[in-house]
Enzyme design. Sequence first.
Site, short mmCIF file in Angstrom:
data_model
loop_
_atom_site.label_atom_id
_atom_site.label_comp_id
_atom_site.label_asym_id
_atom_site.label_seq_id
_atom_site.Cartn_x
_atom_site.Cartn_y
_atom_site.Cartn_z
N SER A 135 0.86 -1.18 0.00
CA SER A 135 0.00 0.00 0.00
C SER A 135 0.90 1.24 0.00
O SER A 135 1.75 1.38 0.87
CB SER A 135 -0.88 -0.04 1.26
OG SER A 135 -1.66 1.12 1.36
N LYS A 161 -0.97 -0.87 -4.46
CA LYS A 161 -2.21 -0.16 -4.11
C LYS A 161 -1.85 1.29 -3.84
O LYS A 161 -0.97 1.57 -3.01
CB LYS A 161 -2.84 -0.82 -2.89
CG LYS A 161 -3.80 0.02 -2.08
CD LYS A 161 -4.58 -0.85 -1.10
CE LYS A 161 -4.76 -0.20 0.25
NZ LYS A 161 -5.52 -1.06 1.18
N LYS A 163 -2.96 4.90 -2.44
CA LYS A 163 -3.94 5.65 -1.66
C LYS A 163 -4.35 6.86 -2.49
O LYS A 163 -3.49 7.53 -3.08
CB LYS A 163 -3.31 6.09 -0.34
CG LYS A 163 -3.05 4.93 0.62
CD LYS A 163 -4.38 4.35 1.12
CE LYS A 163 -4.16 3.41 2.29
NZ LYS A 163 -5.44 2.91 2.83
N ASP A 189 -7.20 2.93 -3.12
CA ASP A 189 -7.96 2.92 -1.85
C ASP A 189 -8.22 4.36 -1.43
O ASP A 189 -7.28 5.13 -1.21
CB ASP A 189 -7.15 2.20 -0.77
CG ASP A 189 -7.91 2.05 0.54
OD1 ASP A 189 -9.08 2.48 0.62
OD2 ASP A 189 -7.33 1.47 1.49
N GLU A 214 -11.11 0.65 -3.66
CA GLU A 214 -11.45 0.25 -2.29
C GLU A 214 -12.10 1.42 -1.55
O GLU A 214 -11.57 2.54 -1.54
CB GLU A 214 -10.14 -0.17 -1.60
CG GLU A 214 -10.28 -0.71 -0.20
CD GLU A 214 -8.92 -1.15 0.36
OE1 GLU A 214 -7.97 -1.36 -0.43
OE2 GLU A 214 -8.81 -1.27 1.59
N ASP A 239 -13.95 -2.08 2.38
CA ASP A 239 -13.08 -2.30 3.54
C ASP A 239 -13.88 -1.86 4.77
O ASP A 239 -14.57 -2.68 5.40
CB ASP A 239 -11.78 -1.49 3.34
CG ASP A 239 -10.85 -1.48 4.55
OD1 ASP A 239 -11.20 -2.06 5.59
OD2 ASP A 239 -9.77 -0.87 4.47
N LYS A 263 -10.31 -7.70 7.00
CA LYS A 263 -9.39 -7.28 8.06
C LYS A 263 -9.91 -7.81 9.39
O LYS A 263 -10.97 -7.37 9.85
CB LYS A 263 -9.34 -5.75 8.15
CG LYS A 263 -8.37 -5.09 7.21
CD LYS A 263 -8.34 -3.60 7.50
CE LYS A 263 -7.64 -2.87 6.37
NZ LYS A 263 -7.95 -1.43 6.40
N GLY A 291 -4.45 -4.88 5.70
CA GLY A 291 -3.43 -4.67 6.73
C GLY A 291 -3.69 -3.41 7.51
O GLY A 291 -4.36 -2.48 7.04
O1 SMG Z 1 -0.60 -2.79 6.79
O2 SMG Z 1 0.15 -2.59 4.77
C1 SMG Z 1 -0.56 -2.22 5.71
C2 SMG Z 1 -1.43 -1.00 5.50
C3 SMG Z 1 -2.40 -1.21 4.40
O3 SMG Z 1 -3.41 0.67 3.39
C4 SMG Z 1 -3.41 -0.08 4.32
N1 SMG Z 1 -4.32 0.00 5.31
O4 SMG Z 1 -7.55 1.26 4.54
O5 SMG Z 1 -6.60 -0.50 3.91
C5 SMG Z 1 -6.57 0.54 4.56
C6 SMG Z 1 -5.36 0.98 5.34
C7 SMG Z 1 -5.71 1.27 6.77
C8 SMG Z 1 -4.60 1.84 7.57
S1 SMG Z 1 -4.05 3.35 6.96
C9 SMG Z 1 -3.11 4.16 8.13
MG MG Z 2 -8.60 0.23 2.99
#
Ligand code: SMG
Ligand code: MG
Length: 368
Positions: A135, A161, A163, A189, A214, A239, A263, A291
């Site tokens: 991510s 992925k 953001k 995402d 996402e 999510d 998750k 994650g």
């Molecule tokens: O653990 O690799 C990881 C983070 C993956 O992007 C990630 N998580 O919305 O999926 C999500 C985010 C939530 C935490 S963002 C601080």
């Molecule tokens: Mg997410």
Amino acid sequence: MKLTAVELRRISLPLVAPFRTSFGTETTKDALLVRAVTPDGEGWGECVAMGAPLYSSEYIDAAEDVVRRFLLPRLFAAGDVTAGQVAHLLAPIKGHPMAKAALEMALLDAELRAAGQSLATFFGAVRDRVPSGVSVGIMDTIAQLLDVVGGYLAEGYVRIKLKIEPGWDVEPVRAVRERFGDELLLQVDANTAYTLGDARRLAELDPFGLLLIEQPLAEDDLRGHAELAKRIATPVCLDESVTSARAAADAIALGACQIINVKPGRVGGYLEARRIAAVAAANGVPVWCGGMLETGIGRGANAALAAGPEFTLPGDVSASGRFYARDITEPFVLDDGHIRVPTGPGIGVDVLADVLADVTTAVETVRG
Ligand code: SMG
Ligand code: MG
């Protein structure tokens, strides 16, 4: 098992680089670890609540408070308790799935360690390593983003992925596609940053062949996601909205998602996460493991979950080094773009006592 005591430990780990999402920027990971002590051995759980209630309504101080004041007394009062009973015993306390998940995880780890069975085997794992996605946070510039993505691809990550948020969506996706090609497994995402009114903007992502988008809309906006799914070609993945197996069934029935990010913390634990995978599989909906910047404890458990047969898409189970220079367990490393699934009893990771001591900010033992 009789739960005789639970250690509540707060830790703080610096991130190797700031991680920016549509809701904020993380520079350190603060986590609550729980260690269940039973006459038959111990087990570890990790609470994935973040420092502030920005991803979801939970946050770490509240999680610790509800564990201490409301959840542990119920588990201690239950006498013998199995991991499978935890969700039911804690159901009268509304909400707080991440806090509940950590306790269930610690008991499950203790049980499986005592039985000599790995979490992966318990979950019905069908692979001994899982494909690793990464991510990638929101950056200041496209040039910086291309550098960072290039670095991850050089490390071997099999899926990227990005953001996104309003103002950082079509251009970064276009730039990554142009630089790294159409074969790259790419998804985005939004962490709830859009509204249905942005549908036309989000449809501009259609030509880029994304695996999924996402959680574009608010957590409680299932109807909006269903409507959006009709207006864009990119498959919608939920999510934040999928808070339980029932919510997953509702979302699927409404046409609000074509893919689910599973998750465990968000849904109250690994056992509910397995039920979501089952609901999704029964409906032909692919799932992948999300994650929450887990330490090696949660990362190991996520790798075990992702080894289940329903997990057909690469998840956010990255190498420990994606976030941490020094983890509290032996680090998970990339092996040809994959993460090895632990095979030892329980979660199958060992906590490094010296590192743990270094990163601990508070510790308390609560006795039954
Ligand atoms: O653990 O690799 C990881 C983070 C993956 O992007 C990630 N998580 O919305 O999926 C999500 C985010 C939530 C935490 S963002 C601080
Ligand atoms: Mg997410």
